[in-house]
Design a protein around this motif. Structure first.
Motif, PDB file in Angstrom:
ATOM      1  N   LEU A 162      10.369  16.121 -11.877  1.00  0.00           N
ATOM      2  CA  LEU A 162      10.351  17.151 -12.912  1.00  0.00           C
ATOM      3  C   LEU A 162      10.278  16.555 -14.314  1.00  0.00           C
ATOM      4  CD1 LEU A 162      12.966  19.642 -11.434  1.00  0.00           C
ATOM      5  CD2 LEU A 162      10.470  19.945 -11.570  1.00  0.00           C
ATOM      6  N   ARG A 163      10.709  15.305 -14.458  1.00  0.00           N
ATOM      7  CA  ARG A 163      10.716  14.655 -15.774  1.00  0.00           C
ATOM      8  C   ARG A 163       9.767  13.452 -15.832  1.00  0.00           C
ATOM      9  NH1 ARG A 163      16.719  14.076 -17.809  1.00  0.00           N
ATOM     10  NH2 ARG A 163      15.580  13.510 -19.702  1.00  0.00           N
ATOM     11  N   GLN A 164       8.800  13.425 -14.922  1.00  0.00           N
ATOM     12  CA  GLN A 164       7.884  12.292 -14.849  1.00  0.00           C
ATOM     13  C   GLN A 164       7.104  12.087 -16.147  1.00  0.00           C
ATOM     14  OE1 GLN A 164       7.808   9.851 -12.952  1.00  0.00           O
ATOM     15  NE2 GLN A 164       5.841   8.891 -13.342  1.00  0.00           N
ATOM     16  N   PRO A 188       4.805  12.670  -7.865  1.00  0.00           N
ATOM     17  CA  PRO A 188       3.857  12.146  -8.853  1.00  0.00           C
ATOM     18  C   PRO A 188       3.990  10.652  -9.131  1.00  0.00           C
ATOM     19  CG  PRO A 188       5.683  13.171  -9.987  1.00  0.00           C
ATOM     20  CD  PRO A 188       5.921  13.370  -8.502  1.00  0.00           C
ATOM     21  N   PHE A 189       4.561   9.912  -8.201  1.00  0.00           N
ATOM     22  CA  PHE A 189       4.657   8.470  -8.357  1.00  0.00           C
ATOM     23  C   PHE A 189       4.397   7.816  -7.014  1.00  0.00           C
ATOM     24  CE2 PHE A 189       8.832   9.805  -7.176  1.00  0.00           C
ATOM     25  CZ  PHE A 189       9.309  10.632  -8.183  1.00  0.00           C
ATOM     26  N   ASP A 190       4.218   6.515  -7.036  1.00  0.00           N
ATOM     27  CA  ASP A 190       3.831   5.778  -5.835  1.00  0.00           C
ATOM     28  C   ASP A 190       5.022   5.545  -4.914  1.00  0.00           C
ATOM     29  OD1 ASP A 190       1.146   5.551  -6.602  1.00  0.00           O
ATOM     30  OD2 ASP A 190       1.590   3.804  -7.838  1.00  0.00           O
ATOM     31  N   CYS A 191       4.841   5.909  -3.654  1.00  0.00           N
ATOM     32  CA  CYS A 191       5.878   5.741  -2.634  1.00  0.00           C
ATOM     33  C   CYS A 191       5.368   4.779  -1.565  1.00  0.00           C
ATOM     34  CB  CYS A 191       6.230   7.084  -2.014  1.00  0.00           C
ATOM     35  SG  CYS A 191       6.941   8.246  -3.200  1.00  0.00           S
ATOM     36  N   ILE A 192       6.230   3.874  -1.138  1.00  0.00           N
ATOM     37  CA  ILE A 192       5.852   2.794  -0.234  1.00  0.00           C
ATOM     38  C   ILE A 192       6.751   2.805   0.997  1.00  0.00           C
ATOM     39  CG2 ILE A 192       5.618   0.286  -0.004  1.00  0.00           C
ATOM     40  CD1 ILE A 192       5.334   0.275  -3.140  1.00  0.00           C
ATOM     41  N   GLN A 246       0.859  -1.180   0.000  1.00  0.00           N
ATOM     42  CA  GLN A 246       0.000   0.000   0.000  1.00  0.00           C
ATOM     43  C   GLN A 246       0.893   1.227   0.000  1.00  0.00           C
ATOM     44  OE1 GLN A 246      -3.025  -0.217   2.971  1.00  0.00           O
ATOM     45  NE2 GLN A 246      -3.656   1.896   2.701  1.00  0.00           N
ATOM     46  N   THR A 247       0.559   2.207  -0.832  1.00  0.00           N
ATOM     47  CA  THR A 247       1.362   3.426  -0.878  1.00  0.00           C
ATOM     48  C   THR A 247       1.096   4.257   0.372  1.00  0.00           C
ATOM     49  OG1 THR A 247      -0.276   4.861  -1.950  1.00  0.00           O
ATOM     50  CG2 THR A 247       1.097   3.452  -3.390  1.00  0.00           C
ATOM     51  N   ILE A 248       1.900   5.288   0.555  1.00  0.00           N
ATOM     52  CA  ILE A 248       1.725   6.163   1.717  1.00  0.00           C
ATOM     53  C   ILE A 248       0.418   6.952   1.643  1.00  0.00           C
ATOM     54  CG2 ILE A 248       4.180   6.327   2.203  1.00  0.00           C
ATOM     55  CD1 ILE A 248       4.127   9.135   0.857  1.00  0.00           C
ATOM     56  N   LEU A 249      -0.222   6.954   0.477  1.00  0.00           N
ATOM     57  CA  LEU A 249      -1.510   7.629   0.309  1.00  0.00           C
ATOM     58  C   LEU A 249      -2.671   6.633   0.278  1.00  0.00           C
ATOM     59  CD1 LEU A 249      -0.468  10.326  -2.314  1.00  0.00           C
ATOM     60  CD2 LEU A 249      -0.573  10.528   0.192  1.00  0.00           C
TER      61      LEU A 249
END
Length: 191
Positions: free
Chosen positions: A55-57, A86-90, A15-18
């Protein structure tokens, strides 16, 4: 134990932090997956690196790459630093996924000149410095590029805290992966 290109990566559901569920490999996945194992949530080197990635996502997504970022910190601590990315962090404070992927720690993590300069750029550009280093400062980074089936196409185990793939290298590797008929075929290599 370190993993090698051509191997099947350890599958996981997290599960991501969000609060978003993520799976590797994911059913119906067609994109490549870039797994990044970072250090503690407030790490200035890690945060400077992720800022350049953010910045380059759009370029990264256009190359067909989905990013999943692990930190060995709690979700509460990570939300202070990574919630806007802008990406998933776990969060992996018990380092379960770090162990599964063979990601190590070393006191050498802090001893390279690049580490100091990357950290200083983060502090100078944001005015932020960490107050807490959950699970210590000796973590080493690691990068894995997986195909949609979860096979490791390329990997890199960092030798110090600032030893990771930059965006241009990730895009180059994604381009090489796109030309392969099947992930895991001969020619898959570490980067």
């Amino acid at each position: 134990m370190k993993l090698s290109p051509g191997a099947v990566a350890p599958a996981f559901t997290a599960q991501t932090i969000l609060g978003k569920p993520v799976c590797v490999p994911a059913a119906g996945e067609t994109s490549l997956v870039h797994l990044q194992f970072r250090r503690f949530a407030g790490c200035p080197v890690c945060n400077f690196h992720l800022r350049t990635m953010a910045l380059r996502q759009a370029e990264i997504e256009a190359a067909g790459v989905r990013q999943l970022i692990f930190f060995h910190s709690s979700a509460d601590e990570m939300r202070k630093y990574q919630a806007q990315l802008p990406f998933d962090c776990i969060a992996d404070p018990q380092k379960q996924h770090y162990r599964a992927y063979g990601v190590e720690t070393s006191w050498r993590a802090m001893l390279h000149p690049r580490v100091f300069w990357s950290g200083m750029r983060w502090v100078l550009s944001t005015g932020r410095f960490y107050r807490r280093a959950e699970n210590g400062i000796a973590g080493l980074p690691a990068d894995f590029l997986l195909d949609a089936r979860g096979r490791i196409l390329f990997c890199r185990y960092g030798q110090h805290a600032d030893d990771h793939w930059e965006v241009d290298e990730l895009l180059r590797l994604a381009g090489h992966a796109a030309t392969r008929p099947h992930a895991g075929d001969a020619g898959v290599a570490s980067a």
